[in-house]
Design a protein around this motif. Structure first.
Motif, PDB file in Angstrom:
ATOM      1  N   MET A   1      11.053-100.879  97.080  1.00  0.00           N
ATOM      2  CA  MET A   1      10.625-102.203  97.518  1.00  0.00           C
ATOM      3  C   MET A   1      10.009-102.134  98.912  1.00  0.00           C
ATOM      4  SD  MET A   1      12.811-105.738  97.857  1.00  0.00           S
ATOM      5  CE  MET A   1      13.481-105.315  99.467  1.00  0.00           C
ATOM      6  N   LEU A   2       8.822-102.738  99.064  1.00  0.00           N
ATOM      7  CA  LEU A   2       8.096-102.725 100.332  1.00  0.00           C
ATOM      8  C   LEU A   2       7.867-101.295 100.834  1.00  0.00           C
ATOM      9  CD1 LEU A   2       9.811-105.757 102.118  1.00  0.00           C
ATOM     10  CD2 LEU A   2       7.633-105.736 100.925  1.00  0.00           C
ATOM     11  N   ASP A   3       7.560-100.408  99.909  1.00  0.00           N
ATOM     12  CA  ASP A   3       7.371 -98.995 100.270  1.00  0.00           C
ATOM     13  C   ASP A   3       6.203 -98.824 101.237  1.00  0.00           C
ATOM     14  OD1 ASP A   3       9.483 -98.243  98.707  1.00  0.00           O
ATOM     15  OD2 ASP A   3       8.262 -97.751  96.957  1.00  0.00           O
ATOM     16  N   GLY A   4       5.161 -99.658 101.102  1.00  0.00           N
ATOM     17  CA  GLY A   4       4.024 -99.561 102.011  1.00  0.00           C
ATOM     18  C   GLY A   4       4.418 -99.842 103.440  1.00  0.00           C
ATOM     19  N   LEU A   5       5.294-100.826 103.628  1.00  0.00           N
ATOM     20  CA  LEU A   5       5.778-101.141 104.976  1.00  0.00           C
ATOM     21  C   LEU A   5       6.651-100.009 105.511  1.00  0.00           C
ATOM     22  CD1 LEU A   5       6.746-104.939 104.843  1.00  0.00           C
ATOM     23  CD2 LEU A   5       4.649-103.886 105.713  1.00  0.00           C
ATOM     24  N   ARG A   6       7.551 -99.516 104.694  1.00  0.00           N
ATOM     25  CA  ARG A   6       8.442 -98.435 105.134  1.00  0.00           C
ATOM     26  C   ARG A   6       7.630 -97.196 105.532  1.00  0.00           C
ATOM     27  NH1 ARG A   6      13.783 -99.707 103.436  1.00  0.00           N
ATOM     28  NH2 ARG A   6      13.866-101.264 101.776  1.00  0.00           N
ATOM     29  N   ALA A   7       6.587 -96.900 104.749  1.00  0.00           N
ATOM     30  CA  ALA A   7       5.763 -95.726 105.039  1.00  0.00           C
ATOM     31  C   ALA A   7       5.051 -95.857 106.371  1.00  0.00           C
ATOM     32  CB  ALA A   7       4.742 -95.518 103.921  1.00  0.00           C
ATOM     33  N   ARG A   8       4.772 -97.077 106.782  1.00  0.00           N
ATOM     34  CA  ARG A   8       4.083 -97.277 108.058  1.00  0.00           C
ATOM     35  C   ARG A   8       5.058 -97.419 109.227  1.00  0.00           C
ATOM     36  NH1 ARG A   8      -0.455-101.721 109.712  1.00  0.00           N
ATOM     37  NH2 ARG A   8      -1.040-100.717 111.660  1.00  0.00           N
ATOM     38  N   GLN A  23      12.949-108.541  93.728  1.00  0.00           N
ATOM     39  CA  GLN A  23      12.302-107.689  92.737  1.00  0.00           C
ATOM     40  C   GLN A  23      12.171-108.361  91.376  1.00  0.00           C
ATOM     41  OE1 GLN A  23      14.649-104.031  92.970  1.00  0.00           O
ATOM     42  NE2 GLN A  23      13.018-103.050  94.115  1.00  0.00           N
ATOM     43  N   HIS A  24      13.190-109.124  90.984  1.00  0.00           N
ATOM     44  CA  HIS A  24      13.202-109.691  89.640  1.00  0.00           C
ATOM     45  C   HIS A  24      12.663-111.119  89.571  1.00  0.00           C
ATOM     46  CE1 HIS A  24      15.286-106.217  88.050  1.00  0.00           C
ATOM     47  NE2 HIS A  24      16.186-106.314  89.018  1.00  0.00           N
ATOM     48  N   ASP A  25      12.834-111.884  90.642  1.00  0.00           N
ATOM     49  CA  ASP A  25      12.452-113.294  90.581  1.00  0.00           C
ATOM     50  C   ASP A  25      11.303-113.675  91.508  1.00  0.00           C
ATOM     51  OD1 ASP A  25      14.445-113.821  88.731  1.00  0.00           O
ATOM     52  OD2 ASP A  25      15.934-114.287  90.279  1.00  0.00           O
ATOM     53  N   MET A  26      11.052-112.891  92.558  1.00  0.00           N
ATOM     54  CA  MET A  26      10.073-113.302  93.566  1.00  0.00           C
ATOM     55  C   MET A  26       9.226-112.117  94.025  1.00  0.00           C
ATOM     56  SD  MET A  26      12.679-115.743  95.771  1.00  0.00           S
ATOM     57  CE  MET A  26      11.437-116.569  96.743  1.00  0.00           C
ATOM     58  N   SER A  27       8.779-111.309  93.076  1.00  0.00           N
ATOM     59  CA  SER A  27       7.997-110.131  93.438  1.00  0.00           C
ATOM     60  C   SER A  27       6.687-110.501  94.121  1.00  0.00           C
ATOM     61  CB  SER A  27       7.714-109.273  92.201  1.00  0.00           C
ATOM     62  OG  SER A  27       6.992-110.023  91.227  1.00  0.00           O
ATOM     63  N   LEU A  28       6.134-111.672  93.798  1.00  0.00           N
ATOM     64  CA  LEU A  28       4.896-112.106  94.447  1.00  0.00           C
ATOM     65  C   LEU A  28       5.109-112.305  95.947  1.00  0.00           C
ATOM     66  CD1 LEU A  28       1.938-112.949  94.290  1.00  0.00           C
ATOM     67  CD2 LEU A  28       2.708-115.278  93.709  1.00  0.00           C
ATOM     68  N   ALA A  29       6.284-112.760  96.337  1.00  0.00           N
ATOM     69  CA  ALA A  29       6.597-112.936  97.763  1.00  0.00           C
ATOM     70  C   ALA A  29       6.524-111.593  98.477  1.00  0.00           C
ATOM     71  CB  ALA A  29       7.983-113.555  97.933  1.00  0.00           C
ATOM     72  N   LEU A  30       7.031-110.555  97.840  1.00  0.00           N
ATOM     73  CA  LEU A  30       6.978-109.219  98.432  1.00  0.00           C
ATOM     74  C   LEU A  30       5.537-108.762  98.615  1.00  0.00           C
ATOM     75  CD1 LEU A  30       9.800-107.374  96.455  1.00  0.00           C
ATOM     76  CD2 LEU A  30       9.888-108.149  98.821  1.00  0.00           C
ATOM     77  N   ASP A  31       4.719-108.975  97.583  1.00  0.00           N
ATOM     78  CA  ASP A  31       3.313-108.564  97.661  1.00  0.00           C
ATOM     79  C   ASP A  31       2.598-109.273  98.800  1.00  0.00           C
ATOM     80  OD1 ASP A  31       3.749-106.966  95.464  1.00  0.00           O
ATOM     81  OD2 ASP A  31       2.916-108.400  94.027  1.00  0.00           O
ATOM     82  N   GLU A  32       2.828-110.567  98.941  1.00  0.00           N
ATOM     83  CA  GLU A  32       2.139-111.349  99.968  1.00  0.00           C
ATOM     84  C   GLU A  32       2.580-110.931 101.362  1.00  0.00           C
ATOM     85  OE1 GLU A  32       1.399-115.341  97.224  1.00  0.00           O
ATOM     86  OE2 GLU A  32       2.882-115.406  98.846  1.00  0.00           O
ATOM     87  N   LEU A  33       3.874-110.758 101.554  1.00  0.00           N
ATOM     88  CA  LEU A  33       4.378-110.356 102.864  1.00  0.00           C
ATOM     89  C   LEU A  33       3.890-108.958 103.234  1.00  0.00           C
ATOM     90  CD1 LEU A  33       8.062-111.671 102.755  1.00  0.00           C
ATOM     91  CD2 LEU A  33       6.219-112.489 104.234  1.00  0.00           C
ATOM     92  N   GLU A  34       3.943-108.041 102.279  1.00  0.00           N
ATOM     93  CA  GLU A  34       3.516-106.676 102.573  1.00  0.00           C
ATOM     94  C   GLU A  34       2.037-106.627 102.935  1.00  0.00           C
ATOM     95  OE1 GLU A  34       4.944-102.523 101.048  1.00  0.00           O
ATOM     96  OE2 GLU A  34       3.767-103.496  99.465  1.00  0.00           O
ATOM     97  N   THR A  35       1.212-107.342 102.190  1.00  0.00           N
ATOM     98  CA  THR A  35      -0.225-107.355 102.477  1.00  0.00           C
ATOM     99  C   THR A  35      -0.503-107.944 103.853  1.00  0.00           C
ATOM    100  OG1 THR A  35      -0.726-107.581 100.118  1.00  0.00           O
ATOM    101  CG2 THR A  35      -2.476-108.131 101.657  1.00  0.00           C
ATOM    102  N   ALA A  36       0.171-109.051 104.175  1.00  0.00           N
ATOM    103  CA  ALA A  36      -0.039-109.708 105.469  1.00  0.00           C
ATOM    104  C   ALA A  36       0.381-108.790 106.615  1.00  0.00           C
ATOM    105  CB  ALA A  36       0.735-111.022 105.527  1.00  0.00           C
ATOM    106  N   LEU A  37       1.499-108.096 106.466  1.00  0.00           N
ATOM    107  CA  LEU A  37       2.022-107.266 107.549  1.00  0.00           C
ATOM    108  C   LEU A  37       1.254-105.954 107.692  1.00  0.00           C
ATOM    109  CD1 LEU A  37       5.816-107.938 106.995  1.00  0.00           C
ATOM    110  CD2 LEU A  37       4.488-108.577 109.012  1.00  0.00           C
TER     111      LEU A  37
END
Length: 242
Positions: A1-8, A23-37
Motif C-alpha cells: 500500500m502506497l508503495d510509490g510514496l514509501r519508495a520515495r 485497500q478494500h473499501d477506499m482504494s481510490l483515496a489511496l490513488d488520489e493521495l499518492e498521486t498528489a503527494l
C-alpha cells in the motif's frame, strides 16, 4: 500500500485496521493521495522566505486535493436532541473531507503548526468516527528525514546565495535583536555564519515544538485518537530542492 510514496522516502503508518479499510473499501483515496503527494516539490527558498500564514507547499497541496480530486473543507455539526429539544450542538471543521462509495475520509495537513494541533486533529477524528460520520482520519506532516535535515538544507541554501553575514539576510527577513544575538552566538559555536544562521533559523521556525513526525508519534503512543482508523504520512527531505 502506497508503495510509490514509501519508495520515495515518505513515512507511512496505518493504525486500527486503516490498511484493510483503505485497500478494500477506499482504494481510490489511496490513488488520489499518492498521486498528489508524489507530484510535490519544495524549493528551500520557500522555506526561507515563508513569512506568516500558510506555506506555499500547503497551498499547492490543498489546491490539488480540492480542485483536482474534490477533497473539500467541511464542517460536521453533531446535535444532541432529547424529546425533540436540542440539548447540545458541537461542530468539527476538517480541512479536507471526501465521501467515497464505501466510506468517508477526513484529512488534515499539518506542515508547520504548533504541535498541540495534533491533539485537536486526532480527538476530532476520534469523535467523528465514534459518531459514525467518518471511516478513517489522516494527517500529513513533515517526516523525520526532513525535520532532521532542515539545518543542512538551509545551510546549503545560504552558501548558494552567498548569505555570509547579517546584512545579507535583508531579502528574506529582518532579524529581531534577540535573533541577532542568537545568530552571533551560533556562528561562534558552529564556525561559520551559514551554519550558525541555519541552526537558529530552523530552531525559530521549525523547532521541536512544531508539527512533525516525532511529535505525531508521541500522541499515537499515548493513544490519542484511538480507536479511530488512521493513515499518517510524513513528508521526506527528498521532496526539497536547494
Amino acid at each position: 500500500m502506497l508503495d510509490g510514496l514509501r519508495a520515495r522516502g515518505f513515512q507511512v503508518l496505518t493504525l486500527h485496521h486503516a490498511e484493510a479499510i483503505l485497500q478494500h473499501d477506499m482504494s481510490l483515496a489511496l490513488d488520489e493521495l499518492e498521486t498528489a503527494l508524489l507530484g510535490m516539490s519544495v524549493p528551500v527558498a520557500e522555506l526561507v522566505r515563508g513569512g506568516g500564514g500558510e506555506g506555499k507547499l500547503t497551498q499547492r497541496l490543498r489546491k490539488t486535493l480540492e480542485e483536482t480530486y474534490g477533497w473539500r473543507k467541511h464542517t460536521f455539526e453533531i446535535k444532541k436532541i432529547v424529546d425533540g429539544e436540542e440539548k447540545e450542538s458541537v461542530t468539527h471543521e476538517i480541512d479536507h473531507v471526501k465521501k467515497f462509495p464505501n466510506g468517508t475520509f477526513a484529512l488534515e495537513i499539518e506542515w508547520n503548526n504548533k504541535d498541540p494541533f495534533f491533539d485537536r486533529d486526532l480527538e476530532n477524528f476520534k469523535r467523528l468516527h465514534a459518531d459514525g460520520v467518518i471511516s478513517i482520519g489522516g494527517i500529513i506532516t513533515r517526516g523525520t528525514s526532513l525535520q532532521d535535515g532542515l539545518p543542512d538544507l538551509i545551510e546549503q541554501y545560504a552558501r548558494k546565495q552567498k548569505v555570509d553575514r547579517l546584512a545579507k539576510l535583508a531579502p528574506f527577513y529582518t532579524p529581531t535583536p534577540r535573533q541577532k544575538a542568537l545568530i552571533s552566538k551560533a556562528v561562534s559555536v558552529h564556525g561559520s555564519f551559514e551554519k550558525g544562521w541555519a541552526h537558529v533559523f530552523v530552531s525559530d521556525k521549525f523547532g521541536e515544538a512544531t508539527t512533525h513526525w516525532r511529535k505525531l508519534e508521541e500522541r499515537i503512543r499515548r493513544g490519542v485518537g484511538s480507536p479511530c482508523p488512521l493513515l499518517l504520512i510524513g513528508i521526506p527531505k527528498d521532496v526539497t530542492t536547494v
